[in-house]
Design a protein around this motif. Structure first.
Motif, PDB file in Angstrom:
ATOM      1  N   ASP B   6       0.832  -1.204   0.000  1.00 50.28           N
ATOM      2  CA  ASP B   6       0.000   0.000   0.000  1.00 50.28           C
ATOM      3  C   ASP B   6       0.866   1.254   0.000  1.00 50.28           C
ATOM      4  OD1 ASP B   6      -2.253  -1.503  -0.001  1.00 50.28           O
ATOM      5  OD2 ASP B   6      -2.698  -1.284   2.138  1.00 50.28           O
ATOM      6  N   THR B  10       1.146   4.104  -3.055  1.00 46.92           N
ATOM      7  CA  THR B  10       0.947   5.551  -2.923  1.00 46.92           C
ATOM      8  C   THR B  10       2.141   6.317  -3.485  1.00 46.92           C
ATOM      9  OG1 THR B  10      -0.322   5.168  -0.929  1.00 46.92           O
ATOM     10  CG2 THR B  10       0.484   7.398  -1.255  1.00 46.92           C
ATOM     11  N   MET B  13       2.186   6.214  -7.227  1.00 43.95           N
ATOM     12  CA  MET B  13       1.169   7.101  -7.823  1.00 43.95           C
ATOM     13  C   MET B  13       1.693   8.531  -7.920  1.00 43.95           C
ATOM     14  SD  MET B  13      -2.401   6.197  -5.965  1.00 43.95           S
ATOM     15  CE  MET B  13      -3.361   4.748  -6.283  1.00 43.95           C
ATOM     16  N   LEU B  19       0.188  11.774  -9.725  1.00 48.55           N
ATOM     17  CA  LEU B  19      -0.892  12.081  -8.786  1.00 48.55           C
ATOM     18  C   LEU B  19      -0.540  13.375  -8.054  1.00 48.55           C
ATOM     19  CD1 LEU B  19      -3.472  11.460  -7.241  1.00 48.55           C
ATOM     20  CD2 LEU B  19      -2.161  10.063  -5.689  1.00 48.55           C
ATOM     21  N   PHE B 248     -11.609   6.653  -5.425  1.00 53.84           N
ATOM     22  CA  PHE B 248     -11.741   6.706  -3.975  1.00 53.84           C
ATOM     23  C   PHE B 248     -10.412   7.116  -3.342  1.00 53.84           C
ATOM     24  CE2 PHE B 248     -11.253   4.765   0.188  1.00 53.84           C
ATOM     25  CZ  PHE B 248     -12.399   5.196   0.848  1.00 53.84           C
ATOM     26  N   LYS B 249      -9.347   6.441  -3.760  1.00 44.97           N
ATOM     27  CA  LYS B 249      -8.032   6.726  -3.163  1.00 44.97           C
ATOM     28  C   LYS B 249      -7.582   8.154  -3.442  1.00 44.97           C
ATOM     29  CE  LYS B 249      -6.484   1.968  -3.193  1.00 44.97           C
ATOM     30  NZ  LYS B 249      -5.596   0.962  -3.759  1.00 44.97           N
ATOM     31  N   ILE B 250      -7.770   8.578  -4.677  1.00 43.73           N
ATOM     32  CA  ILE B 250      -7.359   9.938  -5.048  1.00 43.73           C
ATOM     33  C   ILE B 250      -8.128  10.965  -4.216  1.00 43.73           C
ATOM     34  CG2 ILE B 250      -7.401  11.647  -6.904  1.00 43.73           C
ATOM     35  CD1 ILE B 250      -7.142   9.379  -8.913  1.00 43.73           C
ATOM     36  N   ARG B 252      -9.584  10.606  -1.322  1.00 41.91           N
ATOM     37  CA  ARG B 252      -9.216  10.600   0.103  1.00 41.91           C
ATOM     38  C   ARG B 252      -8.040  11.543   0.351  1.00 41.91           C
ATOM     39  NH1 ARG B 252     -12.132   8.358   4.206  1.00 41.91           N
ATOM     40  NH2 ARG B 252     -10.379   7.244   5.129  1.00 41.91           N
ATOM     41  N   MET B 253      -7.139  11.556  -0.607  1.00 39.46           N
ATOM     42  CA  MET B 253      -5.989  12.442  -0.512  1.00 39.46           C
ATOM     43  C   MET B 253      -6.461  13.901  -0.502  1.00 39.46           C
ATOM     44  SD  MET B 253      -2.697  11.411  -1.139  1.00 39.46           S
ATOM     45  CE  MET B 253      -2.298  10.648  -2.658  1.00 39.46           C
ATOM     46  N   LEU B 256      -8.040  14.743   2.833  1.00 40.71           N
ATOM     47  CA  LEU B 256      -7.016  14.910   3.873  1.00 40.71           C
ATOM     48  C   LEU B 256      -6.361  16.287   3.772  1.00 40.71           C
ATOM     49  CD1 LEU B 256      -5.129  13.536   6.059  1.00 40.71           C
ATOM     50  CD2 LEU B 256      -3.633  12.977   4.151  1.00 40.71           C
ATOM     51  N   MET B 320     -17.863   8.663  -1.740  1.00 44.10           N
ATOM     52  CA  MET B 320     -17.739   8.061  -0.412  1.00 44.10           C
ATOM     53  C   MET B 320     -16.448   8.482   0.289  1.00 44.10           C
ATOM     54  SD  MET B 320     -17.912   4.116   0.617  1.00 44.10           S
ATOM     55  CE  MET B 320     -17.230   3.661   2.182  1.00 44.10           C
TER      56      MET B 320
END
Lengths: 89, 452
Positions: B6, B10, B13, B19, B248-250, B252-253, B256, B320
């Motif tokens: 994981d 990141t 990316m 990213l 989703f992952k993008i 969340r960043m 944050l 989400m």
């Protein structure tokens, strides 16, 4: 506050030692270390407590990436929250 | 402890797949700066922006360092200036120059809000502001302008559409020596969102709080890289699921970073704009995602369907991941800012008509399209009217940002540099719509039932 130090590159002698020294000099406490070999590459992930750093976060980050350059490794220091938020719901 | 894969995912990316957080945009209400004296208003505006956004750039840089994620732009969006002009009168360009000065002082790379909302008609200040846009964009570097000319609830203000064709053309003429950069900073909207963090269309809507932080994420490269690893025989449900997971992952960043910025600056957190915003960099293209899905080149038949899937999956994945979603949220298709779109336009596969169809299923609209310099204001107005009609009928935001390349013909190139990129002059159907455009008036708001 904790940060993740990631080290990726060719395996050589003394990677762990040099990174640890750098952390110790800046009072970053190493909480956990994981090492793996990933597609012929050495990958080390270090979880460090940076609550009591004797320098700024930037200083730790810059000195480790500088060390990475010297050793031909890619070293990143990132706050652990970025991984938590990305990979955990 | 976190999983090694994981963590490496990141880092990969960010390092290899471009990213990034595209923008942290601070929205600032300037309503408290309205006075009946334009010089006094300008003074208050300058002071307010400098005070509110004083630490914006520095905070952005600190967060960048802390999380190891690039934050490309730090920007400011303000209350539509037409509202202040309504109170003060005077020469609106004074406001543009004041905003430019404030943008330079706080160090942001764009400041949006030289705007007017005229979807139903012109109020005091609106028309004067719109008429000043070409000059304002020519004498400033960092100021972005937008005009909302229609909405699903009000219909389309065709008097404003008629005017905007002329304004876009005039902006290009006044900035001819700077590669016609003027209209690249001007967006004509239908259903403009009030909390959009992306330029050139960002402004701080009248319903927004005093000050707010909005974040725009990006990451076409990440989506493309993930699709590249997916088996070519995987069906489209799998493709959609994969895009959702990445989105989703993008997002969340973005969530944050937005929360962190808001807490450090003591400003409420507004929204995350879930967008796939391309850059001219290789590997950061929305067109390449569509090609990765299996199209030979963006613009061929199937493009609209692929884009619809992409846009929907990005939203579903992102919703989400964030507590508040807003802005434009979707895939952007700016031609000059996307390496794959530029190639497709050069080869003739991507036409203005296809782009128009694509805008019916994705975020925003005809974006960063270079058109021949000889295009008449009436044709530009008609392009705006068509695009606004798509937005109005489909209850979505659409926009037009076309750049008439003065003195250039189809096949030649216009170079803006930086994030704005470069683009080939694309063919435009020049058959005159003049009588229709000159009629003016309003296109009535559409039916919201009996949908077919």
């Amino acid at each position: 506050m904790r940060a993740i130090i990631s080290v990726v590159g060719k395996d050589t002698v003394g990677i762990l030692a040099k990174v640890s020294v750098c952390c110790a000099q800046r009072n970053a406490n190493i909480v956990d270390v994981t090492q793996t070999i990933l597609q012929d590459l050495f990958a080390m992930i270090m979880l460090v407590d940076i609550q009591n750093l004797n320098c700024g976060f930037e200083d730790l980050s810059d000195s480790l990436s500088e060390l990475g350059k010297e050793m031909g490794l890619s070293i990143h220091v990132m706050h652990e929250d970025i991984f938590n938020s990305m990979h955990r719901i | 402890m976190l999983n090694v894969n994981d963590i490496l995912e990141t880092i990969k990316m960010i390092e290899e797949e471009n990213l990034d957080i595209r923008t942290i945009t601070m929205g600032i209400s300037l309503l408290s700066c309205a006075t009946d004296d334009i010089d006094r208003s300008c003074e208050k505006i300058y002071d307010k922006i400098c005070k509110k956004a004083e630490h914006l750039v520095k905070t952005g840089e600190e967060i960048e360092k802390m999380y190891g994620i690039p934050i490309i732009n730090k920007r400011v969006a303000v209350t539509p200036i037409a509202m202040l002009l309504a109170a003060s009168g005077g020469n609106p360009v004074k406001y543009a120059l004041t905003l430019e000065k404030a943008a330079n002082t706080v160090g942001v790379n764009f400041l949006g809000g030289y705007s007017a909302l005229v979807q139903k008609g012109f109020a005091a200040g609106d028309e004067a502001l719109i008429r000043s846009i070409p000059e304002a964009l020519a004498v400033t570097e960092h100021i972005c302008s937008s005009v909302n000319i229609g909405s699903t609830k009000t219909g389309i203000n065709m008097d404003a559409v008629k005017l905007m064709g002329y304004i876009v053309k005039r902006s290009a003429e006044l900035t001819e020596k700077q590669n016609c950069i003027g209209p690249a900073k001007l967006v004509v909207f239908c259903n403009a969102p009030e909390d959009n963090p992306f330029m050139a269309g960002a402004f701080h809507g009248a319903g927004e709080p005093e000050c707010v932080i909005n974040v725009g994420v990006s990451g076409p490269g990440v989506v493309r890289a993930a699709l590249n690893k997916l088996d070519k025989t995987a069906d489209l449900t799998e493709v959609a699921d994969l895009i959702k997971r990445i989105a989703f992952k993008i997002t969340r960043m973005g969530q944050l970073v937005g929360k962190e910025a808001s807490s450090r600056l003591s400003v409420p957190f507004g929204i995350v704009d879930l967008s796939l915003a391309p850059t001219p960099a290789i590997g950061d293209s929305v067109a390449h995602i569509l090609e990765e899905m299996g199209l030979t080149q963006c613009g061929c038949h199937g493009t609209t369907a692929a884009l619809a899937l992409l846009n929907d999956a990005v939203k579903k994945g992102g919703v989400m991941a964030s507590s508040h979603v807003g802005g434009l949220s979707g895939a952007f298709i700016p031609v000059s800012e996307d390496a794959g779109m530029i190639d497709a336009a050069r080869s003739g596969n991507l036409t203005l008509e296809k782009l128009e169809a694509m805008t019916a299923v994705c975020s925003v609209g005809l974006d960063m399209i270079v058109i021949p310099g000889e295009t008449t204001p009436e044709v530009i107005s008609a392009i705006i009217a068509d695009e606004a009609a798509i937005g109005m009928v489909n209850s979505k935001t659409t926009a037009v940002r076309v750049i008439p390349a003065i003195g250039k013909k189809v096949g030649e190139e216009l170079e803006f540099g930086g994030l704005l990129g470069s683009g080939p002059v694309m063919p435009v159907n020049q058959t005159a719509p003049d009588i229709f455009i000159h009629r003016g008036g309003r296109i009535p708001a559409p039916m919201q039932s009996l949908k077919n």
